[in-house]
Write a protein that holds these residues in place. Structure first.
Motif, mmCIF file in Angstrom:
data_model
loop_
_atom_site.group_PDB
_atom_site.id
_atom_site.type_symbol
_atom_site.label_atom_id
_atom_site.label_comp_id
_atom_site.label_asym_id
_atom_site.label_seq_id
_atom_site.Cartn_x
_atom_site.Cartn_y
_atom_site.Cartn_z
ATOM 1 N N MET A 41 -27.226 -4.441 22.652
ATOM 2 C CA MET A 41 -26.621 -5.012 23.840
ATOM 3 C C MET A 41 -25.244 -5.560 23.475
ATOM 4 S SD MET A 41 -27.889 -8.226 26.165
ATOM 5 C CE MET A 41 -29.534 -7.604 26.117
ATOM 6 N N PRO A 42 -24.195 -5.195 24.213
ATOM 7 C CA PRO A 42 -22.850 -5.692 23.920
ATOM 8 C C PRO A 42 -22.740 -7.211 24.006
ATOM 9 C CG PRO A 42 -22.718 -3.751 25.263
ATOM 10 C CD PRO A 42 -24.170 -4.154 25.221
ATOM 11 N N SER A 43 -21.717 -7.728 23.329
ATOM 12 C CA SER A 43 -21.499 -9.166 23.279
ATOM 13 C C SER A 43 -20.009 -9.450 23.206
ATOM 14 C CB SER A 43 -22.216 -9.759 22.072
ATOM 15 O OG SER A 43 -21.792 -9.126 20.887
ATOM 16 N N ILE A 44 -19.662 -10.703 23.445
ATOM 17 C CA ILE A 44 -18.279 -11.145 23.291
ATOM 18 C C ILE A 44 -18.258 -12.348 22.354
ATOM 19 C CG2 ILE A 44 -17.355 -10.229 25.457
ATOM 20 C CD1 ILE A 44 -17.719 -13.040 26.665
ATOM 21 N N LEU A 45 -17.150 -12.454 21.624
ATOM 22 C CA LEU A 45 -16.955 -13.540 20.674
ATOM 23 C C LEU A 45 -15.534 -14.056 20.841
ATOM 24 C CD1 LEU A 45 -17.853 -15.133 18.070
ATOM 25 C CD2 LEU A 45 -16.822 -13.253 16.776
ATOM 26 N N VAL A 46 -15.380 -15.359 21.060
ATOM 27 C CA VAL A 46 -14.045 -15.952 21.144
ATOM 28 C C VAL A 46 -13.537 -16.111 19.711
ATOM 29 C CG1 VAL A 46 -12.682 -17.931 21.927
ATOM 30 C CG2 VAL A 46 -14.637 -17.145 23.285
ATOM 31 N N VAL A 47 -12.463 -15.362 19.374
ATOM 32 C CA VAL A 47 -11.983 -15.316 17.991
ATOM 33 C C VAL A 47 -10.762 -16.191 17.744
ATOM 34 C CG1 VAL A 47 -13.016 -13.075 17.513
ATOM 35 C CG2 VAL A 47 -10.678 -13.181 18.385
ATOM 36 N N SER A 48 -10.097 -16.662 18.807
ATOM 37 C CA SER A 48 -9.011 -17.627 18.617
ATOM 38 C C SER A 48 -8.790 -18.390 19.914
ATOM 39 C CB SER A 48 -7.719 -16.940 18.169
ATOM 40 O OG SER A 48 -7.159 -16.203 19.223
ATOM 41 N N GLU A 108 -25.089 -6.533 19.337
ATOM 42 C CA GLU A 108 -25.576 -7.892 19.583
ATOM 43 C C GLU A 108 -25.958 -8.481 18.230
ATOM 44 O OE1 GLU A 108 -29.056 -10.354 21.960
ATOM 45 O OE2 GLU A 108 -28.864 -8.212 22.252
ATOM 46 N N PHE A 109 -25.676 -9.739 18.042
ATOM 47 C CA PHE A 109 -25.963 -10.419 16.790
ATOM 48 C C PHE A 109 -26.959 -11.538 17.036
ATOM 49 C CE2 PHE A 109 -21.763 -8.572 16.653
ATOM 50 C CZ PHE A 109 -21.789 -7.865 15.462
ATOM 51 N N PRO A 110 -27.717 -11.929 16.011
ATOM 52 C CA PRO A 110 -28.724 -12.975 16.216
ATOM 53 C C PRO A 110 -28.118 -14.345 16.541
ATOM 54 C CG PRO A 110 -28.691 -12.254 13.910
ATOM 55 C CD PRO A 110 -27.762 -11.368 14.667
ATOM 56 N N ASP A 111 -26.866 -14.580 16.097
ATOM 57 C CA ASP A 111 -26.223 -15.872 16.361
ATOM 58 C C ASP A 111 -24.713 -15.731 16.199
ATOM 59 O OD1 ASP A 111 -25.687 -15.898 13.565
ATOM 60 O OD2 ASP A 111 -27.579 -16.926 13.194
ATOM 61 N N LYS A 112 -23.997 -16.810 16.537
ATOM 62 C CA LYS A 112 -22.533 -16.733 16.490
ATOM 63 C C LYS A 112 -21.996 -16.612 15.065
ATOM 64 C CE LYS A 112 -21.535 -21.680 16.814
ATOM 65 N NZ LYS A 112 -20.895 -22.708 17.629
ATOM 66 N N LEU A 113 -22.684 -17.155 14.084
ATOM 67 C CA LEU A 113 -22.244 -17.031 12.692
ATOM 68 C C LEU A 113 -22.264 -15.566 12.254
ATOM 69 C CD1 LEU A 113 -21.314 -18.409 10.110
ATOM 70 C CD2 LEU A 113 -23.710 -18.720 9.494
ATOM 71 N N SER A 114 -23.315 -14.844 12.602
ATOM 72 C CA SER A 114 -23.406 -13.416 12.271
ATOM 73 C C SER A 114 -22.303 -12.631 12.974
ATOM 74 C CB SER A 114 -24.761 -12.847 12.695
ATOM 75 O OG SER A 114 -25.803 -13.514 12.056
ATOM 76 N N TYR A 132 -16.962 -9.896 12.630
ATOM 77 C CA TYR A 132 -15.553 -9.840 13.046
ATOM 78 C C TYR A 132 -14.636 -9.966 11.828
ATOM 79 C CZ TYR A 132 -11.070 -11.412 14.829
ATOM 80 O OH TYR A 132 -9.726 -11.552 15.065
ATOM 81 N N LYS A 133 -14.931 -10.888 10.928
ATOM 82 C CA LYS A 133 -14.094 -11.081 9.738
ATOM 83 C C LYS A 133 -14.153 -9.863 8.829
ATOM 84 C CE LYS A 133 -14.280 -16.101 9.757
ATOM 85 N NZ LYS A 133 -14.827 -17.309 9.135
ATOM 86 N N GLN A 134 -15.321 -9.256 8.677
ATOM 87 C CA GLN A 134 -15.448 -8.045 7.860
ATOM 88 C C GLN A 134 -14.639 -6.910 8.469
ATOM 89 O OE1 GLN A 134 -19.637 -7.339 7.515
ATOM 90 N NE2 GLN A 134 -19.899 -8.836 5.879
ATOM 91 N N ARG A 135 -14.643 -6.805 9.785
ATOM 92 C CA ARG A 135 -13.853 -5.787 10.472
ATOM 93 C C ARG A 135 -12.372 -5.992 10.173
ATOM 94 N NH1 ARG A 135 -10.886 -6.571 14.657
ATOM 95 N NH2 ARG A 135 -10.077 -4.838 15.804
#
Length: 124
Positions: free
Chosen positions: A1-8, A99-105, A110-113
């Motif tokens: 399932m897609p997700s969004i992450l606020v990166v800045s 989809e990730f289990p939590d925001k840390l994952s 994102y950082k690995q990308r």
């Protein structure tokens, strides 16, 4: 399932799985995703699942400062692709098809990308 992450931006680190419901993102406390950024409109953008083609689309809700995807200003509804970077106000949001289990994952992914996209040879 897609997700969004606020990166800045002021709300950096917020993580939300999207599901197949319509998600409104903005400064208003009634929005499912609230971004605390003075340059974000109360109801800035909407992300929804389009059953027909089976894609997620984003729409600027006539915000004052607009929507940019990967640095390009978007005027109309636009299909989202994996790793698209949405900018609203001073906030950048990463759209991911995972989809990730939590925001840390999600943040670690994102950082690995970002590390993979860095050149291995420095240009002088």
């Amino acid at each position: 399932m897609p997700s969004i992450l606020v990166v800045s931006g002021p709300s950096e680190g917020l993580y939300f799985p999207l599901g197949k419901r319509t998600t409104v993102i903005g400064r208003d406390e009634g929005c499912p995703v609230q971004i605390l950024d003075d340059r974000v409109s109360r109801k800035h953008i909407q992300i929804r699942y389009d059953d027909g083609p089976g894609k997620y689309v984003v729409l600027d809700m006539k915000s004052a400062n607009g929507l940019y995807i990967n640095g390009r200003k978007i005027e109309n509804e636009c299909d989202l692709m994996d790793n698209d970077e949405l900018q609203i106000g001073n906030t950048k949001i990463m759209y991911m098809t995972s989809e990730f289990p939590d925001k840390l994952s999600a943040m670690n992914a994102y950082k690995q990308r970002g590390q993979k996209m860095r050149p291995t040879i420095e240009q002088r």
